[in-house]
Design a protein around this motif. Structure first.
Motif, short mmCIF file in Angstrom:
data_model
loop_
_atom_site.label_atom_id
_atom_site.label_comp_id
_atom_site.label_asym_id
_atom_site.label_seq_id
_atom_site.Cartn_x
_atom_site.Cartn_y
_atom_site.Cartn_z
N ARG A 49 46.59 16.31 32.89
CA ARG A 49 45.60 17.29 33.29
C ARG A 49 45.26 16.99 34.74
N VAL A 50 45.28 18.02 35.55
CA VAL A 50 44.82 17.92 36.93
C VAL A 50 43.61 18.84 37.03
N GLU A 77 49.12 27.11 42.68
CA GLU A 77 48.62 27.63 43.97
C GLU A 77 47.53 26.74 44.57
N ASP A 78 47.09 25.71 43.85
CA ASP A 78 46.09 24.77 44.36
C ASP A 78 46.70 23.56 45.04
N LEU A 79 48.02 23.51 45.14
CA LEU A 79 48.68 22.31 45.65
C LEU A 79 48.20 21.90 47.05
N LYS A 80 47.96 22.85 47.93
CA LYS A 80 47.52 22.48 49.29
C LYS A 80 46.17 21.76 49.25
N ALA A 81 45.26 22.21 48.42
CA ALA A 81 43.95 21.55 48.30
C ALA A 81 44.11 20.16 47.71
N PHE A 100 55.81 15.80 42.38
CA PHE A 100 55.02 15.06 41.39
C PHE A 100 53.80 15.85 40.93
N PHE A 101 53.03 16.39 41.87
CA PHE A 101 51.84 17.17 41.50
C PHE A 101 52.24 18.43 40.74
N SER A 102 53.30 19.10 41.18
CA SER A 102 53.76 20.31 40.48
C SER A 102 54.14 19.99 39.04
N ASP A 143 55.79 10.81 51.41
CA ASP A 143 56.94 11.69 51.19
C ASP A 143 56.36 13.00 50.65
N THR A 144 56.13 13.96 51.52
CA THR A 144 55.42 15.18 51.13
C THR A 144 56.18 15.99 50.07
#
Length: 157
Positions: free
Chosen positions: A59-60, A12-16, A48-50, A41-42
């Motif tokens: 670790r993110v 749920e932090d992906l937008k930030a 990738f982040f997910s 490429d959004t």
């Protein structure tokens, strides 16, 4: 930095994370448009982040204050063992970004130190980072954190 909170990122932090990633991307795409896309490429970046958030090797981390995300870092534990290399695991800090409004307040250093502590706790033998020569802010941050060049990569221009 007083009242800075660092925690693992969640989906749920992906937008930030994407908001901060756009800042890093703009710096890189401005200096090296031959290497870095703008716009990104959004969908690919989100995937990738997910995947990174869900993968135990990665670790993110998010740094926040008063519920506002100020910065993020991404690190990975990599098995660098091989036929010509001694068995070892490397912790690599892939990305870090501090919102420009929150720079020069210790946020980046706190996040680097937190990431380094986590990598050490995960048993890595060494910790590395890459940064582009044009990114003087990153260079200054990593040098202040104790990173020193050990390998040079040159490009035929």
């Amino acid at each position: 930095m007083k009242s800075l909170f660092i925690r693992l990122a969640r989906l749920e932090d992906l937008k930030a994370i994407e908001r901060l990633s756009d800042i890093v991307q703009a710096i890189h795409a401005t200096s090296r448009p031959d290497v870095f896309r703008m716009p990104v490429d959004t969908e690919g970046r989100r995937a990738f982040f997910s995947a990174s958030i869900s993968d135990d090797r990665w670790r993110v981390w998010l740094a926040s204050k008063d519920e506002r995300v100020l910065a993020f870092s991404m690190s990975e534990v990599i098995d660098k063992s091989g036929p010509i290399r001694s068995p070892h695991f490397e912790g690599h800090l892939h990305q870090i970004c501090v919102d420009p409004a929150d720079r020069r307040q210790g946020v980046g250093m706190a996040l680097v130190q937190h990431t380094v502590r986590d990598l050490k706790a995960r048993g890595v033998d060494r910790i590395t980072v890459n940064y582009w020569n044009f990114n003087t802010a990153s260079r200054a941050l990593f040098e202040a954190a104790g990173f020193a060049p050990v390998e040079t990569k040159a490009e035929l221009l």
